[in-house]
Write a protein that holds these residues in place. Sequence first.
Motif, PDB file in Angstrom:
ATOM      1  N   SER A  33       0.832  -1.203   0.000  1.00 43.64           N
ATOM      2  CA  SER A  33       0.000   0.000   0.000  1.00 43.64           C
ATOM      3  C   SER A  33       0.870   1.258   0.000  1.00 43.64           C
ATOM      4  CB  SER A  33      -0.919  -0.005   1.221  1.00 43.64           C
ATOM      5  OG  SER A  33      -1.707   1.162   1.269  1.00 43.64           O
ATOM      6  N   LYS A  34       1.954   1.248   0.758  1.00 41.48           N
ATOM      7  CA  LYS A  34       2.854   2.405   0.806  1.00 41.48           C
ATOM      8  C   LYS A  34       3.514   2.635  -0.553  1.00 41.48           C
ATOM      9  CE  LYS A  34       6.823   4.373   3.263  1.00 41.48           C
ATOM     10  NZ  LYS A  34       7.463   4.841   2.022  1.00 41.48           N
ATOM     11  N   VAL A  35       3.938   1.546  -1.208  1.00 41.85           N
ATOM     12  CA  VAL A  35       4.561   1.660  -2.524  1.00 41.85           C
ATOM     13  C   VAL A  35       3.592   2.282  -3.521  1.00 41.85           C
ATOM     14  CG1 VAL A  35       5.487   0.358  -4.485  1.00 41.85           C
ATOM     15  CG2 VAL A  35       6.187  -0.232  -2.150  1.00 41.85           C
ATOM     16  N   LEU A  36       2.367   1.831  -3.485  1.00 47.46           N
ATOM     17  CA  LEU A  36       1.375   2.354  -4.429  1.00 47.46           C
ATOM     18  C   LEU A  36       1.014   3.788  -4.088  1.00 47.46           C
ATOM     19  CD1 LEU A  36      -1.593   0.298  -5.837  1.00 47.46           C
ATOM     20  CD2 LEU A  36      -1.640   2.770  -5.676  1.00 47.46           C
ATOM     21  N   PHE A  37       0.835   4.075  -2.803  1.00 44.47           N
ATOM     22  CA  PHE A  37       0.495   5.440  -2.390  1.00 44.47           C
ATOM     23  C   PHE A  37       1.584   6.430  -2.800  1.00 44.47           C
ATOM     24  CE2 PHE A  37       0.877   8.823   0.815  1.00 44.47           C
ATOM     25  CZ  PHE A  37      -0.343   9.458   0.630  1.00 44.47           C
ATOM     26  N   ASP A  38       2.844   6.037  -2.602  1.00 49.18           N
ATOM     27  CA  ASP A  38       3.966   6.914  -2.963  1.00 49.18           C
ATOM     28  C   ASP A  38       4.031   7.154  -4.465  1.00 49.18           C
ATOM     29  OD1 ASP A  38       4.656   7.095  -0.328  1.00 49.18           O
ATOM     30  OD2 ASP A  38       6.256   5.591  -0.418  1.00 49.18           O
ATOM     31  N   ASN A  39       3.427   6.253  -5.225  1.00 51.30           N
ATOM     32  CA  ASN A  39       3.381   6.426  -6.678  1.00 51.30           C
ATOM     33  C   ASN A  39       2.474   7.590  -7.078  1.00 51.30           C
ATOM     34  OD1 ASN A  39       3.941   5.368  -9.477  1.00 51.30           O
ATOM     35  ND2 ASN A  39       1.720   5.038  -9.453  1.00 51.30           N
ATOM     36  N   GLY A  40       1.524   7.909  -6.210  1.00 50.52           N
ATOM     37  CA  GLY A  40       0.664   9.077  -6.437  1.00 50.52           C
ATOM     38  C   GLY A  40      -0.580   8.823  -7.242  1.00 50.52           C
ATOM     39  N   LYS A  41      -0.713   7.630  -7.794  1.00 47.71           N
ATOM     40  CA  LYS A  41      -1.905   7.286  -8.563  1.00 47.71           C
ATOM     41  C   LYS A  41      -1.996   5.767  -8.671  1.00 47.71           C
ATOM     42  CE  LYS A  41       0.507   7.683 -13.012  1.00 47.71           C
ATOM     43  NZ  LYS A  41       0.513   8.338 -14.339  1.00 47.71           N
ATOM     44  N   PRO A  42      -3.197   5.225  -8.961  1.00 48.29           N
ATOM     45  CA  PRO A  42      -3.344   3.773  -9.074  1.00 48.29           C
ATOM     46  C   PRO A  42      -2.451   3.200 -10.180  1.00 48.29           C
ATOM     47  CG  PRO A  42      -5.489   4.829  -8.924  1.00 48.29           C
ATOM     48  CD  PRO A  42      -4.485   5.929  -9.126  1.00 48.29           C
ATOM     49  N   MET A  43      -2.087   1.941 -10.011  1.00 47.40           N
ATOM     50  CA  MET A  43      -1.329   1.251 -11.058  1.00 47.40           C
ATOM     51  C   MET A  43      -1.845  -0.172 -11.181  1.00 47.40           C
ATOM     52  SD  MET A  43       2.379   0.235  -9.363  1.00 47.40           S
ATOM     53  CE  MET A  43       2.809   1.855  -8.735  1.00 47.40           C
ATOM     54  N   GLY A  44      -1.529  -0.812 -12.287  1.00 46.41           N
ATOM     55  CA  GLY A  44      -1.982  -2.164 -12.543  1.00 46.41           C
ATOM     56  C   GLY A  44      -1.357  -3.161 -11.580  1.00 46.41           C
ATOM     57  N   ALA A  45      -2.058  -4.270 -11.361  1.00 45.59           N
ATOM     58  CA  ALA A  45      -1.600  -5.277 -10.414  1.00 45.59           C
ATOM     59  C   ALA A  45      -0.262  -5.885 -10.828  1.00 45.59           C
ATOM     60  CB  ALA A  45      -2.657  -6.368 -10.258  1.00 45.59           C
ATOM     61  N   MET A  46      -0.056  -6.119 -12.114  1.00 48.25           N
ATOM     62  CA  MET A  46       1.181  -6.757 -12.576  1.00 48.25           C
ATOM     63  C   MET A  46       2.382  -5.834 -12.381  1.00 48.25           C
ATOM     64  SD  MET A  46       0.552  -9.801 -13.307  1.00 48.25           S
ATOM     65  CE  MET A  46       2.166 -10.170 -13.993  1.00 48.25           C
ATOM     66  N   CYS A  77      -8.024  -2.167  -4.424  1.00 45.46           N
ATOM     67  CA  CYS A  77      -8.502  -1.236  -3.397  1.00 45.46           C
ATOM     68  C   CYS A  77      -8.326   0.216  -3.838  1.00 45.46           C
ATOM     69  CB  CYS A  77      -7.764  -1.503  -2.095  1.00 45.46           C
ATOM     70  SG  CYS A  77      -8.256  -0.424  -0.736  1.00 45.46           S
ATOM     71  N   TYR A  78      -7.156   0.538  -4.385  1.00 44.52           N
ATOM     72  CA  TYR A  78      -6.894   1.920  -4.798  1.00 44.52           C
ATOM     73  C   TYR A  78      -7.690   2.289  -6.055  1.00 44.52           C
ATOM     74  CZ  TYR A  78      -3.292   2.904  -1.337  1.00 44.52           C
ATOM     75  OH  TYR A  78      -2.629   3.152  -0.151  1.00 44.52           O
ATOM     76  N   LYS A  79      -7.947   1.315  -6.914  1.00 44.62           N
ATOM     77  CA  LYS A  79      -8.793   1.590  -8.076  1.00 44.62           C
ATOM     78  C   LYS A  79     -10.212   1.924  -7.641  1.00 44.62           C
ATOM     79  CE  LYS A  79      -6.337  -1.024 -11.659  1.00 44.62           C
ATOM     80  NZ  LYS A  79      -6.378  -2.198 -12.576  1.00 44.62           N
ATOM     81  N   THR A  80     -10.669   1.238  -6.589  1.00 47.26           N
ATOM     82  CA  THR A  80     -11.997   1.534  -6.057  1.00 47.26           C
ATOM     83  C   THR A  80     -12.054   2.941  -5.479  1.00 47.26           C
ATOM     84  OG1 THR A  80     -12.359  -0.810  -5.537  1.00 47.26           O
ATOM     85  CG2 THR A  80     -13.752   0.796  -4.404  1.00 47.26           C
ATOM     86  N   LEU A  81     -10.984   3.346  -4.795  1.00 49.34           N
ATOM     87  CA  LEU A  81     -10.917   4.712  -4.270  1.00 49.34           C
ATOM     88  C   LEU A  81     -11.084   5.735  -5.395  1.00 49.34           C
ATOM     89  CD1 LEU A  81      -8.004   4.754  -1.631  1.00 49.34           C
ATOM     90  CD2 LEU A  81     -10.445   5.038  -1.198  1.00 49.34           C
ATOM     91  N   TRP A  88      -7.336  10.985  -2.244  1.00 51.16           N
ATOM     92  CA  TRP A  88      -6.163  10.115  -2.341  1.00 51.16           C
ATOM     93  C   TRP A  88      -5.504  10.015  -0.969  1.00 51.16           C
ATOM     94  CZ3 TRP A  88      -4.495   6.594  -5.534  1.00 51.16           C
ATOM     95  CH2 TRP A  88      -3.172   6.138  -5.445  1.00 51.16           C
ATOM     96  N   GLN A  89      -5.496   8.828  -0.420  1.00 54.81           N
ATOM     97  CA  GLN A  89      -4.957   8.617   0.913  1.00 54.81           C
ATOM     98  C   GLN A  89      -4.382   7.211   1.021  1.00 54.81           C
ATOM     99  OE1 GLN A  89      -8.177   8.514   3.835  1.00 54.81           O
ATOM    100  NE2 GLN A  89      -9.621   8.194   2.166  1.00 54.81           N
ATOM    101  N   ARG A  90      -3.446   7.078   1.930  1.00 53.32           N
ATOM    102  CA  ARG A  90      -2.829   5.773   2.127  1.00 53.32           C
ATOM    103  C   ARG A  90      -3.780   4.862   2.898  1.00 53.32           C
ATOM    104  NH1 ARG A  90       3.000   4.674   5.119  1.00 53.32           N
ATOM    105  NH2 ARG A  90       2.826   2.385   5.266  1.00 53.32           N
TER     106      ARG A  90
END
Length: 382
Positions: A33-46, A77-81, A88-90
């Motif tokens: 979750s931290k890695v994705l949050f630090d990215n600043g936007k949703p990303m694909g699962a792969m 989860c982040y795509k649902t957000l 946008w929150q962690r």
Amino acid sequence: MFLTKTVILKIANPDNDLVETMQKYSDGMNYTSKVLFDNGKPMGAMKLQKLVYPYLRENLELKSQMSCNIPRQVAGCYKTLKKNKAKWQRVEFSPTSMTFSYKRDFTIDRDTVKITTINGRKPYSILNYDYAAQYFDGSWEYQASKVVLHNDGEYYFHLSIEKEIPDKEITDASTFMGVDVGINYLAVTSTTDKKCKFFAGGEIKNLRNHYKSMRARLQSKGTLSAKRMLKYISGKEKRLMRDVNHKISKEIVKFALENDISVIGLEDLTGIRNTTVSKVSKKNRHTHSSWAYRQLQTFIEYKARGVGILTHYVDPAFTSQTCIRCNHISKNNRNRLNFRCKKCGYENNADLNGAMNIEHKTRDFRYILESQGYLSATQTNA
């Protein structure tokens, strides 16, 4: 058409391996979750999996399939957000749930579930009940499932299952039932041949009013203990409504079976909260807006599907204001629980009149489709 269910089975002998695996799974979810949050936007699962997989495997020592499940869950989860246009929150995850893939990291029979833990595949006894035996008869396919720590401190296996059932066409239907949902009566049903059943909501309404008074007192205090109690009350009230809706939906579908119903008609309540809030007094807004109408309908829908009964959603416009006898529409026709047509004088219970209108709209839809030949074309293009 596929029928899906979740069967909840209690794990009789959870051990430290299961607890530690869930903790590390949660650690993996939070790292991802931290890695994705630090990215600043949703990303694909792969893409996310490539970034976190080495850490999950080497640092947390999670098994391969778990290290694949985690990025899929977090990415979803982040795509649902984003879909819900939330801030946008962690997202933080607690050690209360972990997902397993069938055959890859769990297998199951009626008495035992074998789960991959950090110390290898281990068998756990499950407390099975007679009602669950039907799901182990070989006709169901097992899907990705979860181990969940419930509020009672016990561990449960949430087994997801799926079965393909034959599609039915609404043009083959000959018997219909309308269901009107509300507050004074949680539901009222009416069949094509005018058989009806009422599901009273007075006791539940009084209990929720009690919770409402408690919330008002606790909110006025504003202390930390009061906030904790508010959270507890909220969870208790939601569990109460869920249990009530399960019981009522079961009885409604049973009533439909007893009367050989082919299609259950329901109102399309999309946007009901916004519409209701604008029409009721400020004092009663919470009662109306928080009532679990849609949950009850969802329960009716999947229980009906399981026994081969179709459901159809109709436009709710004027169902409570229309006279079932002469079709006269007027706001003045309804006065709380009483319905009296201003044109022809027809009188009935207001909710029963609404259920009769829903049944009539559902039946009309079936004959319109048949007469215009739309159904086969719609199904062909589906």
